[in-house]
Structure formats: structure tokens, C-alpha cells
Design a protein around this motif. Sequence first.
Motif, mmCIF file in Angstrom:
data_model
loop_
_atom_site.group_PDB
_atom_site.id
_atom_site.type_symbol
_atom_site.label_atom_id
_atom_site.label_comp_id
_atom_site.label_asym_id
_atom_site.label_seq_id
_atom_site.Cartn_x
_atom_site.Cartn_y
_atom_site.Cartn_z
ATOM 1 N N GLN A 221 -1.043 -2.189 -14.450
ATOM 2 C CA GLN A 221 -2.322 -2.185 -15.146
ATOM 3 C C GLN A 221 -3.477 -1.990 -14.171
ATOM 4 O OE1 GLN A 221 -2.233 -5.916 -17.273
ATOM 5 N NE2 GLN A 221 -1.190 -5.034 -19.039
ATOM 6 N N GLN B 253 -10.779 -6.662 -18.084
ATOM 7 C CA GLN B 253 -9.407 -6.868 -18.561
ATOM 8 C C GLN B 253 -8.998 -8.327 -18.431
ATOM 9 O OE1 GLN B 253 -7.671 -4.680 -20.095
ATOM 10 N NE2 GLN B 253 -5.580 -5.493 -20.101
ATOM 11 N N LEU C 250 -11.005 -3.663 -24.407
ATOM 12 C CA LEU C 250 -11.744 -3.559 -23.149
ATOM 13 C C LEU C 250 -12.935 -2.618 -23.302
ATOM 14 C CD1 LEU C 250 -12.095 -4.139 -20.150
ATOM 15 C CD2 LEU C 250 -10.417 -2.346 -19.666
#
Length: 355
Positions: A80, A320, A333
Motif C-alpha cells: 500500500q 490512509q 481516502l
Amino acid sequence: MRPPKAAARIADAPVTPGASVAQVTDQAEPARASAGRPLERRLVLVFVSLGALLTGSLALYLTWGVDGHWDFALPRRLEQVAALAIVGVAIAVSTVIFQTLTQNRILTPSIMGFDALYVLLATTLVFVLGSTVAESIDPLLMFGVNAGLMMGAATLLFKAVLGDGTRGLYTMVLVGVIAGTFFGSLTSFMFRVMDPNEFDRLMDQLFASFNAIDTELLGISAVLLGAGILVAYRMAPRLDVLTLGRERAITLGLDYDRTVTALLLAVAGLVSVSTALVGPITFLGLLVANLAYQLTRTHRHVVNLTAAGLLAIVALVLGQALLAHVLHFQGTLSSIINVVGGVYFIALLLKEARA
């Protein structure tokens, strides 16, 4: 004529409107000599602070709430973070370049209609094929179609509209705004006639998400981002010259039309990569680019591109973390970034109005 790299040395100096090239040089050299050391100290402080902020935000995101399950959580979060970094840097670099080309710090590449085109394509697929079939399409194929379509549309737009001088550039921006409005109208029409269940599933695809990133797409995006960054940094001296305006850039030996076209294609490529990977994030570029200008207080694009990229990564990583551990994914987000960026955009507009 003074070559572009030499001309880039005067980009940080204030320029009197209507001054000749010789006068520009005369004004620039004393200003740089007197302000050079404080500016360099300021830049060192800025980048040390940004480095510390980035390190802290990454440590916070990677360790928050792990509770000992490192073998599961850490690899997933590292993926991520890689996606956040790719998207953030792509948006930041493309926005700084685009604002230099348009000589306007409240414009972003999204004004060209790239986000609207992405939404239109996703909506059309669900509208025609159904959400089940659309979701079963290979992610790599969808990435290629999205990126290729946006790059193709940008290339056609640049060739058809971009003419000589600044008027061609602003005409291109206007056509992009009109195209984005047209794409949005088509999308709204399909929203209204679409089955409500299909609409709900479509909404999940249209908001930027970093929760399920294909690692193969990450590798391709990283390669494309690297190519875009290489172009941006190699052309940074030319970008410095472009801050002086079209006429002075041409006088200083810059091939204006070819340079602008190459930079616009780089912008289109970077925006295509970020949008095709996770979807549109409208206000991120505006936020980080203007924060970078305020922190660095220089026109050197090597500095501003780097600062904006670091700020974008920090903003996305912290956003995030907030989404996952505070809001518990009750939102997106992009909505967090757009709220903060929207408020900042309004503040910029009010500041411009007062000025």
C-alpha cells in the motif's frame, strides 16, 4: 543566445515587467548573490523537516495496530505504501509541471478532463456489460485500456488544438474543460438510467482505493512513473526558463512549442498512470504543489518537484492511516484529501482576490 541551462540560473530572481534579457540578467545576479546562502539554508531545513515527517508518517502507518502480526500486516502495508508513493509522486510532479506551463497555480491537470474520462469509461463498462462482467475483466487489461485511452485523448487534443504561443495553450485548457463537462454529462445520464444495484457497485470503483492493489500493476506503474520523472528532471532547466514567460524563454534560446508539447505529454502520462491505478484524487496536486512553493520559496523546479513529491507521499500515508485506524474505512481516502484540498483551494482563491 543564452542556452537554456544558463538561463535557468536566473529563474529565482524577480523580473521587472518589460525588461530586456540583459536587464533580466543584471537584476538576477545580484539578487542570487545576496539571497543565495539564506535560501540554501532554508532549503536544507525544509528537506530535513520533510524527510523527518516522511519517516515518521511511514513508521506510524506501518506499525499502527499491528499487535504482533508482522508477517501478515507488514507486507500488505508495504504494498500500500508503494502504491501511495507512486500515485502521490505522479500527481505532484504532473501538477507542478502543468502549473508552470499555464502560469497559474490554481489549475491542475484534472481540468483537462482526465478524471471525467476515467469515470465515463468505468460507467460505460458497467452500463453496457453489467457490474459482474466489468469486475471480471483482467486488471492489467483495464489498466492498459484506461492509461492508453487517456494518453490517446491527450495526444489528439495536443495535436489538434496546441498552436503557436500562449493562446494555443489556453485554448487547449478551455477545450479540456469543455470535454470534461461533456464527459460528466454523459456519465450523469447513465447514472440516472442505471439499475440502482449496479450504481452502488459502480460507486465502489470510482473512488480512489489503496486497499487491494495488484502487485503486477504496481511494477508497471513504477516503471512508467520512473520514465515520467526522468523526463521531468531532465527538462527541469527548461521549466525554470518557462517561468520567465514565453517571449523571454524564446529569446533565451528555448524551443518553446516542442518543449511545451513534450512536457504536456509527460503530464498526461503521469496522470494516466495514477488515475488508472487507483482512480481520481482531485485536489491532491493543488494542495501539495502550493505547499511546496510556500515552503521552498524558489522557482527551481528540481527543488519544487522533489518537495511536492515528498509532501504528496506524506499526505497520502497520513490520510490512509486516518482512514484505516480512526475512521475504520467509513469513507474514502479521496474524500479526505478532497475536503482538505478543497478548503485550501478556497483559501487560495480568497488570497488571489485580495491580491
